[in-house]
Scaffold this motif. Structure first.
Motif, PDB file in Angstrom:
ATOM      1  N   THR A   1       0.859  -1.178   0.000  1.00 17.86           N
ATOM      2  CA  THR A   1       0.000   0.000   0.000  1.00 17.86           C
ATOM      3  C   THR A   1       0.899   1.233   0.000  1.00 17.86           C
ATOM      4  O   THR A   1       1.618   1.482   0.962  1.00 17.86           O
ATOM      5  CB  THR A   1      -0.918  -0.002   1.239  1.00 17.86           C
ATOM      6  N   LEU A   2       0.862   1.945  -1.112  1.00 23.50           N
ATOM      7  CA  LEU A   2       1.693   3.135  -1.298  1.00 23.50           C
ATOM      8  C   LEU A   2       0.851   4.221  -1.951  1.00 23.50           C
ATOM      9  O   LEU A   2      -0.018   3.929  -2.764  1.00 23.50           O
ATOM     10  CB  LEU A   2       2.875   2.816  -2.225  1.00 23.50           C
ATOM     11  N   ASP A   3       1.147   5.471  -1.620  1.00 24.85           N
ATOM     12  CA  ASP A   3       0.465   6.572  -2.299  1.00 24.85           C
ATOM     13  C   ASP A   3       0.772   6.523  -3.788  1.00 24.85           C
ATOM     14  O   ASP A   3       1.860   6.124  -4.200  1.00 24.85           O
ATOM     15  CB  ASP A   3       0.926   7.920  -1.725  1.00 24.85           C
ATOM     16  N   ASP A   4      -0.194   6.947  -4.590  1.00 26.67           N
ATOM     17  CA  ASP A   4      -0.035   6.985  -6.041  1.00 26.67           C
ATOM     18  C   ASP A   4       0.639   8.299  -6.423  1.00 26.67           C
ATOM     19  O   ASP A   4       0.129   9.376  -6.099  1.00 26.67           O
ATOM     20  CB  ASP A   4      -1.402   6.861  -6.703  1.00 26.67           C
ATOM     21  N   PRO A   5       1.770   8.257  -7.127  1.00 33.44           N
ATOM     22  CA  PRO A   5       2.439   9.498  -7.522  1.00 33.44           C
ATOM     23  C   PRO A   5       1.793  10.205  -8.716  1.00 33.44           C
ATOM     24  O   PRO A   5       2.212  11.307  -9.077  1.00 33.44           O
ATOM     25  CB  PRO A   5       3.862   9.040  -7.870  1.00 33.44           C
ATOM     26  N   ALA A   6       0.771   9.620  -9.308  1.00 35.05           N
ATOM     27  CA  ALA A   6       0.127  10.232 -10.475  1.00 35.05           C
ATOM     28  C   ALA A   6      -0.356  11.639 -10.150  1.00 35.05           C
ATOM     29  O   ALA A   6      -1.025  11.859  -9.138  1.00 35.05           O
ATOM     30  CB  ALA A   6      -1.037   9.376 -10.949  1.00 35.05           C
ATOM     31  N   GLY A   7       0.024  12.580 -10.979  1.00 39.08           N
ATOM     32  CA  GLY A   7      -0.410  13.962 -10.810  1.00 39.08           C
ATOM     33  C   GLY A   7       0.306  14.710  -9.700  1.00 39.08           C
ATOM     34  O   GLY A   7      -0.029  15.858  -9.415  1.00 39.08           O
ATOM     35  N   GLN A   8       1.274  14.089  -9.068  1.00 42.61           N
ATOM     36  CA  GLN A   8       1.997  14.716  -7.956  1.00 42.61           C
ATOM     37  C   GLN A   8       3.299  15.353  -8.457  1.00 42.61           C
ATOM     38  O   GLN A   8       3.882  14.897  -9.431  1.00 42.61           O
ATOM     39  CB  GLN A   8       2.355  13.656  -6.896  1.00 42.61           C
ATOM     40  N   GLY A   9       3.753  16.348  -7.735  1.00 43.73           N
ATOM     41  CA  GLY A   9       5.050  16.953  -8.012  1.00 43.73           C
ATOM     42  C   GLY A   9       6.151  16.141  -7.363  1.00 43.73           C
ATOM     43  O   GLY A   9       5.897  15.233  -6.571  1.00 43.73           O
ATOM     44  N   ILE A  10       7.389  16.502  -7.668  1.00 47.38           N
ATOM     45  CA  ILE A  10       8.527  15.730  -7.175  1.00 47.38           C
ATOM     46  C   ILE A  10       8.599  15.717  -5.641  1.00 47.38           C
ATOM     47  O   ILE A  10       9.019  14.729  -5.042  1.00 47.38           O
ATOM     48  CB  ILE A  10       9.850  16.215  -7.819  1.00 47.38           C
ATOM     49  N   GLU A  11       8.144  16.800  -4.994  1.00 43.58           N
ATOM     50  CA  GLU A  11       8.171  16.846  -3.524  1.00 43.58           C
ATOM     51  C   GLU A  11       7.305  15.739  -2.925  1.00 43.58           C
ATOM     52  O   GLU A  11       7.642  15.164  -1.901  1.00 43.58           O
ATOM     53  CB  GLU A  11       7.703  18.215  -3.002  1.00 43.58           C
ATOM     54  N   ALA A  12       6.184  15.437  -3.561  1.00 42.53           N
ATOM     55  CA  ALA A  12       5.294  14.372  -3.088  1.00 42.53           C
ATOM     56  C   ALA A  12       5.808  12.994  -3.500  1.00 42.53           C
ATOM     57  O   ALA A  12       5.516  11.998  -2.826  1.00 42.53           O
ATOM     58  CB  ALA A  12       3.882  14.585  -3.634  1.00 42.53           C
ATOM     59  N   VAL A  13       6.564  12.932  -4.586  1.00 44.39           N
ATOM     60  CA  VAL A  13       7.067  11.655  -5.087  1.00 44.39           C
ATOM     61  C   VAL A  13       8.253  11.156  -4.254  1.00 44.39           C
ATOM     62  O   VAL A  13       8.401   9.954  -4.044  1.00 44.39           O
ATOM     63  CB  VAL A  13       7.456  11.763  -6.581  1.00 44.39           C
ATOM     64  N   ARG A  14       9.067  12.056  -3.744  1.00 41.61           N
ATOM     65  CA  ARG A  14      10.270  11.636  -3.002  1.00 41.61           C
ATOM     66  C   ARG A  14       9.981  10.684  -1.845  1.00 41.61           C
ATOM     67  O   ARG A  14      10.656   9.658  -1.717  1.00 41.61           O
ATOM     68  CB  ARG A  14      11.042  12.864  -2.508  1.00 41.61           C
ATOM     69  N   PRO A  15       9.011  10.982  -0.952  1.00 37.77           N
ATOM     70  CA  PRO A  15       8.762  10.030   0.143  1.00 37.77           C
ATOM     71  C   PRO A  15       8.234   8.682  -0.356  1.00 37.77           C
ATOM     72  O   PRO A  15       8.527   7.646   0.252  1.00 37.77           O
ATOM     73  CB  PRO A  15       7.747  10.735   1.045  1.00 37.77           C
ATOM     74  N   ILE A  16       7.483   8.669  -1.444  1.00 40.79           N
ATOM     75  CA  ILE A  16       7.008   7.414  -2.035  1.00 40.79           C
ATOM     76  C   ILE A  16       8.216   6.632  -2.552  1.00 40.79           C
ATOM     77  O   ILE A  16       8.359   5.433  -2.287  1.00 40.79           O
ATOM     78  CB  ILE A  16       5.993   7.681  -3.170  1.00 40.79           C
ATOM     79  N   ARG A  17       9.092   7.320  -3.265  1.00 35.45           N
ATOM     80  CA  ARG A  17      10.325   6.719  -3.784  1.00 35.45           C
ATOM     81  C   ARG A  17      11.149   6.109  -2.649  1.00 35.45           C
ATOM     82  O   ARG A  17      11.605   4.972  -2.734  1.00 35.45           O
ATOM     83  CB  ARG A  17      11.146   7.789  -4.507  1.00 35.45           C
ATOM     84  N   ASP A  18      11.314   6.867  -1.568  1.00 37.43           N
ATOM     85  CA  ASP A  18      12.150   6.401  -0.459  1.00 37.43           C
ATOM     86  C   ASP A  18      11.545   5.178   0.223  1.00 37.43           C
ATOM     87  O   ASP A  18      12.266   4.255   0.627  1.00 37.43           O
ATOM     88  CB  ASP A  18      12.375   7.531   0.540  1.00 37.43           C
ATOM     89  N   GLU A  19      10.225   5.132   0.341  1.00 38.82           N
ATOM     90  CA  GLU A  19       9.554   3.974   0.933  1.00 38.82           C
ATOM     91  C   GLU A  19       9.688   2.758   0.015  1.00 38.82           C
ATOM     92  O   GLU A  19       9.896   1.630   0.485  1.00 38.82           O
ATOM     93  CB  GLU A  19       8.081   4.284   1.213  1.00 38.82           C
ATOM     94  N   ILE A  20       9.578   2.966  -1.283  1.00 37.11           N
ATOM     95  CA  ILE A  20       9.753   1.865  -2.237  1.00 37.11           C
ATOM     96  C   ILE A  20      11.177   1.325  -2.134  1.00 37.11           C
ATOM     97  O   ILE A  20      11.383   0.109  -2.107  1.00 37.11           O
ATOM     98  CB  ILE A  20       9.406   2.320  -3.675  1.00 37.11           C
ATOM     99  N   LYS A  21      12.153   2.203  -2.044  1.00 39.34           N
ATOM    100  CA  LYS A  21      13.550   1.761  -1.926  1.00 39.34           C
ATOM    101  C   LYS A  21      13.723   0.901  -0.669  1.00 39.34           C
ATOM    102  O   LYS A  21      14.378  -0.151  -0.716  1.00 39.34           O
ATOM    103  CB  LYS A  21      14.488   2.964  -1.883  1.00 39.34           C
ATOM    104  N   ARG A  22      13.133   1.321   0.438  1.00 40.42           N
ATOM    105  CA  ARG A  22      13.244   0.577   1.686  1.00 40.42           C
ATOM    106  C   ARG A  22      12.630  -0.819   1.535  1.00 40.42           C
ATOM    107  O   ARG A  22      13.223  -1.826   1.923  1.00 40.42           O
ATOM    108  CB  ARG A  22      12.545   1.348   2.821  1.00 40.42           C
ATOM    109  N   ARG A  23      11.451  -0.881   0.937  1.00 38.62           N
ATOM    110  CA  ARG A  23      10.762  -2.168   0.784  1.00 38.62           C
ATOM    111  C   ARG A  23      11.491  -3.090  -0.193  1.00 38.62           C
ATOM    112  O   ARG A  23      11.570  -4.301   0.022  1.00 38.62           O
ATOM    113  CB  ARG A  23       9.319  -1.953   0.332  1.00 38.62           C
TER     114      ARG A  23
END
Length: 134
Positions: A103-125
């Motif tokens: 379960t992760l936030d969808d980055p669609a329509g988001q700016g890079i500031e919102a994408v970074r924490p999603i990216r970092d969580e994906i990297k961790r997982r």
């Protein structure tokens, strides 16, 4: 899977333009080829999300050549682990496969500031997953 075969992982989200692309890029990069990596979407977009592309470039990973791909039963069948990220019931199920739903936030329509924490969580997982597959 025999001892000389690489484990294979399939990352799936709806558009294959954000979360699954980041996960696949990290899995490929961090495993250094020790894991076979696929990604796909149940309703692929026309291109990778530009904010996702830019966020991955910040990590030194260029996914600009990637194209969203349609999820096929063959891709699922060829994978040992299938990780879904918000594709719901559109992912085919095969007995004997390991399924994880992230379960992760969808980055669609988001700016890079919102994408970074999603990216970092994906990297961790992805890092945790790769540790399990060793």
């Amino acid at each position: 899977m025999t001892s000389n075969e690489r484990p294979s992982v399939l990352f799936v989200c709806v558009h294959n333009a954000g979360r699954s692309q980041m996960a696949a890029a990290y899995a490929h990069h961090l495993s250094r080829g020790r894991v076979e990596v696929r990604s796909a979407g149940s309703a692929p977009a026309n291109s990778v999300n530009p904010a996702v592309r830019d966020a991955m470039l910040e990590e030194g990973i260029d996914i600009s050549a990637e194209q969203p791909k349609l999820l096929t039963a063959d891709a699922v069948e060829a994978s040992d682990v299938v990780i879904t990220m918000g594709c719901g019931d559109s992912c085919p199920y095969f007995p004997g496969k390991r399924y994880l739903d992230w379960t992760l936030d969808d980055p669609a329509g988001q700016g890079i500031e919102a994408v970074r924490p999603i990216r970092d969580e994906i990297k961790r997982r992805v890092s945790e997953l790769l540790d399990e597959l060793r």
